[in-house]
Scaffold this active site. Structure first.
Site, PDB file in Angstrom:
ATOM      1  N   CYS A  91       0.832  -1.203   0.000  1.00  9.08           N
ATOM      2  CA  CYS A  91       0.000   0.000   0.000  1.00  9.08           C
ATOM      3  C   CYS A  91       0.868   1.255   0.000  1.00  9.08           C
ATOM      4  O   CYS A  91       0.663   2.160  -0.801  1.00  9.08           O
ATOM      5  CB  CYS A  91      -0.935  -0.038   1.206  1.00  9.08           C
ATOM      6  SG  CYS A  91      -1.594   1.546   1.714  1.00  9.08           S
ATOM      7  N   CYS A 109       1.289   3.999   4.839  1.00  8.33           N
ATOM      8  CA  CYS A 109       1.857   4.153   6.190  1.00  8.33           C
ATOM      9  C   CYS A 109       3.348   3.881   6.137  1.00  8.33           C
ATOM     10  O   CYS A 109       3.798   2.786   6.481  1.00  8.33           O
ATOM     11  CB  CYS A 109       1.193   3.184   7.162  1.00  8.33           C
ATOM     12  SG  CYS A 109      -0.520   3.552   7.497  1.00  8.33           S
ATOM     13  N   TYR A 156      -5.505  31.026   3.629  1.00  7.40           N
ATOM     14  CA  TYR A 156      -5.662  29.619   3.265  1.00  7.40           C
ATOM     15  C   TYR A 156      -6.631  28.988   4.273  1.00  7.40           C
ATOM     16  O   TYR A 156      -6.331  27.983   4.912  1.00  7.40           O
ATOM     17  CB  TYR A 156      -4.324  28.872   3.286  1.00  7.40           C
ATOM     18  CG  TYR A 156      -3.197  29.525   2.527  1.00  7.40           C
ATOM     19  CD1 TYR A 156      -2.980  29.212   1.190  1.00  7.40           C
ATOM     20  CD2 TYR A 156      -2.335  30.448   3.140  1.00  7.40           C
ATOM     21  CE1 TYR A 156      -1.927  29.788   0.487  1.00  7.40           C
ATOM     22  CE2 TYR A 156      -1.290  31.037   2.450  1.00  7.40           C
ATOM     23  CZ  TYR A 156      -1.086  30.703   1.124  1.00  7.40           C
ATOM     24  OH  TYR A 156      -0.043  31.265   0.446  1.00  7.40           O
ATOM     25  N   GLU A 160      -9.498  32.221   0.788  1.00 10.31           N
ATOM     26  CA  GLU A 160      -9.398  30.823   0.364  1.00 10.31           C
ATOM     27  C   GLU A 160      -9.695  30.741  -1.132  1.00 10.31           C
ATOM     28  O   GLU A 160     -10.548  31.458  -1.651  1.00 10.31           O
ATOM     29  CB  GLU A 160     -10.405  30.008   1.191  1.00 10.31           C
ATOM     30  CG  GLU A 160     -10.807  28.661   0.631  1.00 10.31           C
ATOM     31  CD  GLU A 160      -9.679  27.639   0.565  1.00 10.31           C
ATOM     32  OE1 GLU A 160      -8.888  27.547   1.515  1.00 10.31           O
ATOM     33  OE2 GLU A 160      -9.588  26.952  -0.476  1.00 10.31           O
ATOM     34  N   ASP A 195      -2.018  28.945   6.777  1.00  8.09           N
ATOM     35  CA  ASP A 195      -2.022  27.476   6.751  1.00  8.09           C
ATOM     36  C   ASP A 195      -2.013  27.000   5.300  1.00  8.09           C
ATOM     37  O   ASP A 195      -2.982  26.439   4.801  1.00  8.09           O
ATOM     38  CB  ASP A 195      -3.288  26.995   7.494  1.00  8.09           C
ATOM     39  CG  ASP A 195      -3.355  25.486   7.645  1.00  8.09           C
ATOM     40  OD1 ASP A 195      -2.381  24.798   7.287  1.00  8.09           O
ATOM     41  OD2 ASP A 195      -4.390  24.988   8.125  1.00  8.09           O
ATOM     42  N   CYS A 239       2.090  21.806   6.855  1.00  8.37           N
ATOM     43  CA  CYS A 239       2.051  20.340   6.774  1.00  8.37           C
ATOM     44  C   CYS A 239       3.291  19.823   6.044  1.00  8.37           C
ATOM     45  O   CYS A 239       3.327  18.674   5.634  1.00  8.37           O
ATOM     46  CB  CYS A 239       0.770  19.866   6.094  1.00  8.37           C
ATOM     47  SG  CYS A 239       0.531  20.575   4.468  1.00  8.37           S
TER      48      CYS A 239
END
Ligand code: SAH
Length: 390
Positions: free
Chosen positions: A21, A24, A251, A273, A321, A348
């Site tokens: 996959c 992870c 954002y 946004e 963000d 992120c």
């Protein structure tokens, strides 16, 4: 980064499809080791700006994903498979239950797959561009229990529509809305432009930090609500609101951070946004939370900042963000010109965060004061960080 093969397996219970996959990447490690690995990475990228605080992990790092997607495919023996694309390919790996996904969402996906033959629903074939079901997307509001089921189809024709809706709702009464999204394009994007609501109002709601939020199929919403409360809590703490500040939420998605800031006493909030559906949700969310001191604008955050920087009424706090690619030069130059007292950067991607911090510190007297990593995506190699800049 080390490759998967060279990583030692120290987790005694890795998922059976962990290698195939590829979702992870860190599942070979125990959770405590994953946190240490992420802390090291954050330190490596960001320690030159300020000493990163210890990463905040999850107490129960499983089944945290409130948004689950599955691809559909019929194999040579005519068997329908649902699951994820094998990393770096378009081969579907069958997955019925995943350790990080919401359990209800997984059950719904498996149930739809099993129901397909009796409703004469076929799977879409990307090569022949024939067939029906391409993907399923399920979103669940963890606080409200509301569930959205989105069927992504290659065509709008859905003969067994009414019977299917009735049957799946009987099996899963928690489904509050069903949407058919039509995606006839040759694309890697899951969702197409057109959609029709088959049941309910086409949105679900969730509650975060005491505020209620409406979510559409296409709007961005943080996928780990437990850790999102931790993340937003830190962002609001870093913003240091006293009560009369003007806050810019750049954002802003469906307006979550700005709305929580407004509830916690910001004098005035402005959100910007790019995604129109998200802006519509944000406007509705401000109403639901009975906030009058908040406005949302649709547009590029950089262009909005450029225009705002030449106006006299500058914000006191900018919360930003951006997506993984980070912010833009236009945005950062305008931020410097605007000179808000406080900037809170939620990121992120530590790599683009480091790039943007480098630019800011080289071109202004802004400095990072606090760097707080939060583990929003256990078992994956993604890292979320919130930075106080002043
Ligand atoms: N703050 C929100 C959303 C963060 S995700 C939350 O916590 O939920 C990043 C958001 O930036 C997405 O909603 C995406 O649609 C938006 N976006 C991407 N590029 C943009 C741009 N150039 N200008 C404004 N928004 C943008």
């Amino acid at each position: 980064m080390r490759t998967m093969k060279s990583r030692e397996i120290t987790n005694p219970h890795p998922c059976p499809v962990y290698k195939k996959c590829g979702g992870c990447q860190l599942q070979n490690m125990r959770y405590s080791e994953q946190l240490a690995f992420k802390q090291n990475k954050v330190n490596r990228y960001l320690k030159k700006f300020a000493k990163p605080l210890p990463i905040i992990g999850m107490d129960v790092p499983y089944h945290y994903r409130n948004k689950v997607q599955a691809a559909f495919y019929t194999n040579r023996r005519g068997k329908i498979i649902s699951g994820v694309y094998q990393s770096g390919s378009h081969h579907v790996v069958g997955v019925d239950s995943c350790m990080i996904e919401d359990k209800t969402a997984d059950k719904i996906i498996t149930a739809v797959r099993k129901m397909m033959p009796s409703f004469k629903m076929t799977t879409y074939n990307e090569d022949t561009r024939r067939g029906f079901l391409r993907h399923i997307l399920v979103k669940r509001g963890f606080a409200t229990g509301q569930v959205m089921l989105v069927l992504v189809t290659g065509t709008h024709i859905f003969p067994s529509k009414n019977n299917f809706v009735k049957a799946i709702r009987e099996k899963f009464p928690e489904i509050t809305t069903i949407v058919q999204n039509i995606n006839p394009y040759q694309t890697n994007l899951v969702l197409g432009d057109r959609q029709q609501i088959l049941y309910g109002n086409g949105t679900i709601e969730d509650v975060l930090c005491g505020c209620r939020f409406r979510i559409s199929p296409k709007s961005f919403y943080q996928i780990n609500p437990v850790q999102t409360e931790v993340l937003y809590g830190k962002a609001i703490e870093f913003a240091g609101l006293k009560g009369d500040e003007t806050v810019l939420d750049a954002y802003c998605g469906i307006g979550t951070i700005g709305i929580i800031a407004a509830k916690r006493g910001a004098g005035r909030v402005i959100g910007v946004e790019l995604n129109g559906d998200a802006v519509r949700d944000a406007i509705q969310n401000a109403k639901t939370n009975e906030l009058k001191n908040i406005r949302f604008y649709k547009g590029d955050a950089g262009e909005f900042m450029r225009a705002a920087a030449s106006e006299s009424e500058a914000p006191d706090v900018v919360l930003m963000d951006p997506p993984r690619a980070g912010s833009s030069r236009v945005f950062l130059d305008s931020l410097i010109k605007m000179a808000p007292k406080t900037v809170v950067y939620v990121s992120c991607n530590p790599e683009t965060l480091a790039r943007d911090l480098q630019y800011l510190t080289e071109h202004s007297s802004y400095r990072a004061k606090k760097i707080q990593p939060v583990d929003m995506f256990p078992h994956t190699n993604h890292i979320e960080t919130v930075v106080l800049i002043s």
